[in-house]
Write a protein that holds these residues in place. Sequence first.
Motif, PDB file in Angstrom:
ATOM      1  N   ARG A   1       0.854  -1.181   0.000  1.00  0.00           N
ATOM      2  CA  ARG A   1       0.000   0.000   0.000  1.00  0.00           C
ATOM      3  C   ARG A   1       0.894   1.237   0.000  1.00  0.00           C
ATOM      4  N   PRO A   2       1.519   1.520  -1.143  1.00  0.00           N
ATOM      5  CA  PRO A   2       2.487   2.619  -1.193  1.00  0.00           C
ATOM      6  C   PRO A   2       1.880   3.986  -0.919  1.00  0.00           C
ATOM      7  N   GLU A   3       0.573   4.127  -1.106  1.00  0.00           N
ATOM      8  CA  GLU A   3      -0.056   5.422  -0.851  1.00  0.00           C
ATOM      9  C   GLU A   3      -0.186   5.698   0.645  1.00  0.00           C
ATOM     10  N   GLU A   4      -0.040   4.658   1.464  1.00  0.00           N
ATOM     11  CA  GLU A   4      -0.084   4.808   2.916  1.00  0.00           C
ATOM     12  C   GLU A   4       1.344   4.790   3.459  1.00  0.00           C
ATOM     13  N   ASP A   5       1.481   4.953   4.737  1.00  0.00           N
ATOM     14  CA  ASP A   5       2.784   4.815   5.380  1.00  0.00           C
ATOM     15  C   ASP A   5       2.984   3.319   5.610  1.00  0.00           C
ATOM     16  N   ASP A   6       3.380   2.612   4.573  1.00  0.00           N
ATOM     17  CA  ASP A   6       3.412   1.154   4.576  1.00  0.00           C
ATOM     18  C   ASP A   6       4.714   0.644   5.185  1.00  0.00           C
ATOM     19  N   ARG A   7       4.623   0.092   6.360  1.00  0.00           N
ATOM     20  CA  ARG A   7       5.812  -0.370   7.079  1.00  0.00           C
ATOM     21  C   ARG A   7       5.908  -1.897   7.120  1.00  0.00           C
ATOM     22  N   PHE A   8       5.247  -2.563   6.198  1.00  0.00           N
ATOM     23  CA  PHE A   8       5.213  -4.025   6.234  1.00  0.00           C
ATOM     24  C   PHE A   8       6.605  -4.624   6.087  1.00  0.00           C
ATOM     25  N   SER A   9       7.404  -4.096   5.177  1.00  0.00           N
ATOM     26  CA  SER A   9       8.758  -4.630   4.971  1.00  0.00           C
ATOM     27  C   SER A   9       9.616  -4.473   6.214  1.00  0.00           C
ATOM     28  N   GLY A  10       9.500  -3.345   6.898  1.00  0.00           N
ATOM     29  CA  GLY A  10      10.259  -3.137   8.126  1.00  0.00           C
ATOM     30  C   GLY A  10       9.844  -4.110   9.211  1.00  0.00           C
ATOM     31  N   TRP A  11       8.526  -4.329   9.349  1.00  0.00           N
ATOM     32  CA  TRP A  11       8.043  -5.313  10.317  1.00  0.00           C
ATOM     33  C   TRP A  11       8.619  -6.694   9.995  1.00  0.00           C
ATOM     34  N   PHE A  12       8.612  -7.051   8.702  1.00  0.00           N
ATOM     35  CA  PHE A  12       9.095  -8.369   8.312  1.00  0.00           C
ATOM     36  C   PHE A  12      10.582  -8.533   8.628  1.00  0.00           C
ATOM     37  N   CYS A  13      11.384  -7.509   8.375  1.00  0.00           N
ATOM     38  CA  CYS A  13      12.821  -7.590   8.680  1.00  0.00           C
ATOM     39  C   CYS A  13      13.049  -7.834  10.167  1.00  0.00           C
ATOM     40  N   GLY A  14      12.303  -7.147  11.013  1.00  0.00           N
ATOM     41  CA  GLY A  14      12.426  -7.353  12.451  1.00  0.00           C
ATOM     42  C   GLY A  14      12.007  -8.752  12.868  1.00  0.00           C
ATOM     43  N   THR A  15      10.918  -9.228  12.294  1.00  0.00           N
ATOM     44  CA  THR A  15      10.433 -10.582  12.602  1.00  0.00           C
ATOM     45  C   THR A  15      11.448 -11.625  12.169  1.00  0.00           C
ATOM     46  N   LYS A  16      12.015 -11.428  10.989  1.00  0.00           N
ATOM     47  CA  LYS A  16      13.008 -12.379  10.474  1.00  0.00           C
ATOM     48  C   LYS A  16      14.251 -12.419  11.356  1.00  0.00           C
ATOM     49  N   ALA A  17      14.652 -11.291  11.908  1.00  0.00           N
ATOM     50  CA  ALA A  17      15.814 -11.257  12.804  1.00  0.00           C
ATOM     51  C   ALA A  17      15.567 -12.101  14.045  1.00  0.00           C
ATOM     52  N   VAL A  18      14.367 -12.018  14.607  1.00  0.00           N
ATOM     53  CA  VAL A  18      14.022 -12.821  15.784  1.00  0.00           C
ATOM     54  C   VAL A  18      13.984 -14.302  15.418  1.00  0.00           C
ATOM     55  N   VAL A  19      13.427 -14.629  14.260  1.00  0.00           N
ATOM     56  CA  VAL A  19      13.368 -16.025  13.814  1.00  0.00           C
ATOM     57  C   VAL A  19      14.782 -16.569  13.588  1.00  0.00           C
ATOM     58  N   GLY A  20      15.666 -15.742  13.044  1.00  0.00           N
ATOM     59  CA  GLY A  20      17.059 -16.160  12.869  1.00  0.00           C
ATOM     60  C   GLY A  20      17.715 -16.511  14.192  1.00  0.00           C
ATOM     61  N   ASP A  21      17.453 -15.717  15.213  1.00  0.00           N
ATOM     62  CA  ASP A  21      17.967 -16.032  16.558  1.00  0.00           C
ATOM     63  C   ASP A  21      17.397 -17.353  17.057  1.00  0.00           C
ATOM     64  N   ALA A  22      16.108 -17.578  16.831  1.00  0.00           N
ATOM     65  CA  ALA A  22      15.477 -18.827  17.282  1.00  0.00           C
ATOM     66  C   ALA A  22      16.106 -20.035  16.605  1.00  0.00           C
ATOM     67  N   VAL A  23      16.480 -19.904  15.329  1.00  0.00           N
ATOM     68  CA  VAL A  23      17.175 -20.994  14.627  1.00  0.00           C
ATOM     69  C   VAL A  23      18.545 -21.219  15.253  1.00  0.00           C
ATOM     70  N   ASP A  24      19.277 -20.155  15.544  1.00  0.00           N
ATOM     71  CA  ASP A  24      20.599 -20.276  16.167  1.00  0.00           C
ATOM     72  C   ASP A  24      20.524 -20.949  17.536  1.00  0.00           C
ATOM     73  N   TRP A  25      19.470 -20.676  18.282  1.00  0.00           N
ATOM     74  CA  TRP A  25      19.322 -21.250  19.623  1.00  0.00           C
ATOM     75  C   TRP A  25      18.785 -22.672  19.587  1.00  0.00           C
TER      76      TRP A  25
END
Length: 196
Positions: free
Chosen positions: A143-167
């Motif tokens: 939704r580029p016409e809005e303040d679309d932060r979906f990609s940023g949310w996904f990057c943060g979520t992926k970082a946490v999932v990466g930690d969970a894989v490492d642990w």
Amino acid sequence: MGHRALLAYRREGDDERDDTDPADSDGDTTDSTDAADDGPATYDLHRSHWGGADFALANRLTAESPYAADTPFAVDPSPVATDRSLSHIAANALDFLHHEAFYRVEIDYETTPFHVLWFGLEADSDTVERSETVGHGALVEARPEEDDRFSGWFCGTKAVVGDAVDWGALSREEAAEYLARRVETRADDRTVILPD
């Protein structure tokens, strides 16, 4: 390097079909069958070298200029594949690492941009060295016409999932399944396309 995008142009004659698999009860665009008379809509796939930049093609495709030839974001009019369902494109043609955007273009040139979300964890995990790039991610309506932060949310979520894989809390397969579920939940009423 460019800002690569893939575009799926709905095929003529598909205006009576919809984008959903009849077995998909919640209406998400996660079709699992290729073109058939009673199957989901099918598309021809095109490339743009610069079309991924800030969803530049979202409002530039028209009947008069179907490939935005008069812009720096021009689409190659020669298709790279034809007669494909959206989930087939996500599974077999879209490189989730190297394509920055995806667009679904209807017969009337109504264009829907999508975030390209790669499930690879190389940058987010010390134990993952390599992930598939084709068929390993999700497409989420942007939704580029809005303040679309979906990609940023996904990057943060992926970082946490990466930690969970490492642990050792998640296997790589479980991590991909978890990311797919989280994306679908977060997407709310946005269209989500997952590989078949």
